[in-house]
Each structure stands twice: as structure tokens, then as C-alpha cells.
Design an enzyme around this catalytic site. Structure first.
Site: not given
Length: 250
Positions: A13-15, A20, A138, A151
């Protein structure tokens, strides 16, 4: 060239950019059939050309459950099962305490926590027993950053998903690990730092604080993701692997 993922089915996902995109390309180069997601069709089309091999693109926002359903419907039309899920879609903006809005909170948690949760949960009926899940965390999960508290909180949640899900999925022998990049050269990082000379100055300053003396490249993060997803990491489960040049260790 290694072919650790020959005939494997991988969802990223988020590629369409950054980590990604680099990871989807690395999976494809090692023989996988790769499904990528992104919000913008033009970015998806460009990513497909760049990735090459057996790659399929599904437009969608992983914070929307109906879009996740469409993703897995698309996978199921071509394959009976999934071997690897890389739940990578995410993002955030810098907003200091005192200026945080409900919209900022909701959007960040929907993208980074809700999206990851349901990307994984909705994959389970298709996910192969003995398969692998990798989550994008992260270094902010363990270190403070000014104006980045929302975040950072989402990434701490993602890290704890890995700890808990290895217990929920142990009977199926599905491994769950988190990859936690440090500063990485991506379009998203440049945008976060204001773009242009401002972004360059910020990156140069922060690179000086990293023991490796530089910021990372998306391809370096991708290599770590592929390791966690592969049989080479068969006894690695529930970890947070920092790929940050040593920044989180000092």
C-alpha cells in the site's frame, strides 16, 4: 539477481512514491506479482511503468474501508492467496501542540492507524498461513520531535500492532514485523520540510546528527523490508527494525 519471491503475491500500500515505490520495485525484481495502491491514478500509472514485471495498480485511499475491499477483490480476481502484505501507506504534517485541530488528528490517525489495521485485517482471509506482514513505522515511535506529536503517536500505535498481532496470528504462523525508517530521501520528506533550499538546509543539518553521516535512500529501506518478508527472517517476529543510520540508538 535473487528470486526469493518467485511466484509470490505481494501487496504494497502507498506504492507510488518513496519507500513504497522502491519496495514494490524490489519485490517485482525478485519475481513477485505485486499489487500497489495509491490515491492518484496518474501517479499509479507512472509507478507501474517504473516498477515493471508483474505489477497491478488499484486506486484507493486505505483510510476508506470500501477502497481496501476493492484492493482485495482485485487481488482475488487473479490469485488464490497473498504471501506478503506491506502496510506502508501513511503520512503526516508538522503541527505543534496548541495548534492541533480535530481534522489534523482524525486525518493522521485514519491514514496511519485505521488504514494499517484494516489493510491487515481484511487481508487475513487471503493471507497464506506462514505468510508475512510488514508494517511501516518510524523512528518517531521512540523519539520526540517538535510539532510532530500526532504523527509520532500513530507510529507508536503501529509498532504495538506488531507486538500484539503476533499473538493473534501465532496459530497461523504468520509473522508481523515493523520497519522503522529514519530520515529518508523522498518527495514526502522534501514536502514536510518546505521544499527547495529550505528542505535541503534542514536535511543537511539533520544528516550531521546521524552517525552514518547522511540520510537514507528508499532502496535501503526496501532491502530491509524484503529481508523481513523473506524466509531468511523466518525466526524474526514482532520486531521493530530501525533503518536509520544509527540515529535512534544515540
Amino acid at each position: 539477481m535473487a528470486n526469493r519471491f518467485e511466484n509470490k503475491v505481494v501487496v504494497v500500500t502507498g506504492g507510488t512514491s518513496g519507500i513504497g515505490l522502491a519496495t514494490a520495485k524490489a519485490f517485482s525484481e525478485e519475481g513477485a506479482s505485486v499489487f500497489i495502491t495509491g490515491r492518484r491514478q496518474e501517479a499509479l500509472d507512472a509507478a507501474v511503468k517504473q516498477i515493471g514485471g508483474r505489477v497491478s495498480a488499484v486506486q484507493g485511499d486505505m483510510a476508506r474501508l470500501a477502497d481496501i475491499d476493492r484492493l482485495y477483490d482485485a487481488v482475488q480476481q487473479k490469485h488464490a492467496q497473498i504471501d506478503v502484505v506491506f502496510a506502508n501507506a501513511g503520512g503526516g504534517e508538522m503541527v505543534p501542540l496548541g495548534a492541533i485541530t480535530e481534522e489534523h488528528y482524525q486525518q493522521t490517525f485514519d491514514t496511519n492507524v485505521k488504514g494499517v489495521l484494516f489493510t491487515v485485517q481484511k487481508a487475513l482471509p487471503l493471507l497464506k498461513d506462514g505468510g508475512s506482514i510488514v508494517l511501516t513505522g518510524s523512528t518517531t515511535s521512540i523519539s520526540g520531535t517538535p510539532a510532530f506529536s500526532v504523527y509520532s503517536a500513530t507510529k507508536a500505535a503501529v509498532r504495538n500492532f506488531a507486538r500484539n498481532w503476533i499473538l493473534d496470528l501465532k496459530d497461523r504462523h504468520i509473522r508481523v514485523n515493523a520497519i522503522s525508517p529514519g530520515l529518508t530521501e523522498t518527495a514526502g520528506l522534501n514536502e514536510l520540510f518546505g521544499g527547495g533550499d529550505q528542505a535541503k538546509g534542514t536535511k543537511d543539518y539533520l544528516a550531521g546528527l546521524i552517525p552514518a553521516g547522511r540520510i537514507g535512500q528508499p532502496e535501503e529501506i526496501a532491502k530491509a523490508v524484503l529481508f523481513l518478508a523473506s524466509d531468511e527472517a523466518s525466526f524474526v517476529n514482532g520486531v521493530e527494525l530501525f533503518v536509520d543510520g544509527g540515529q535512534a540508538q544515540i
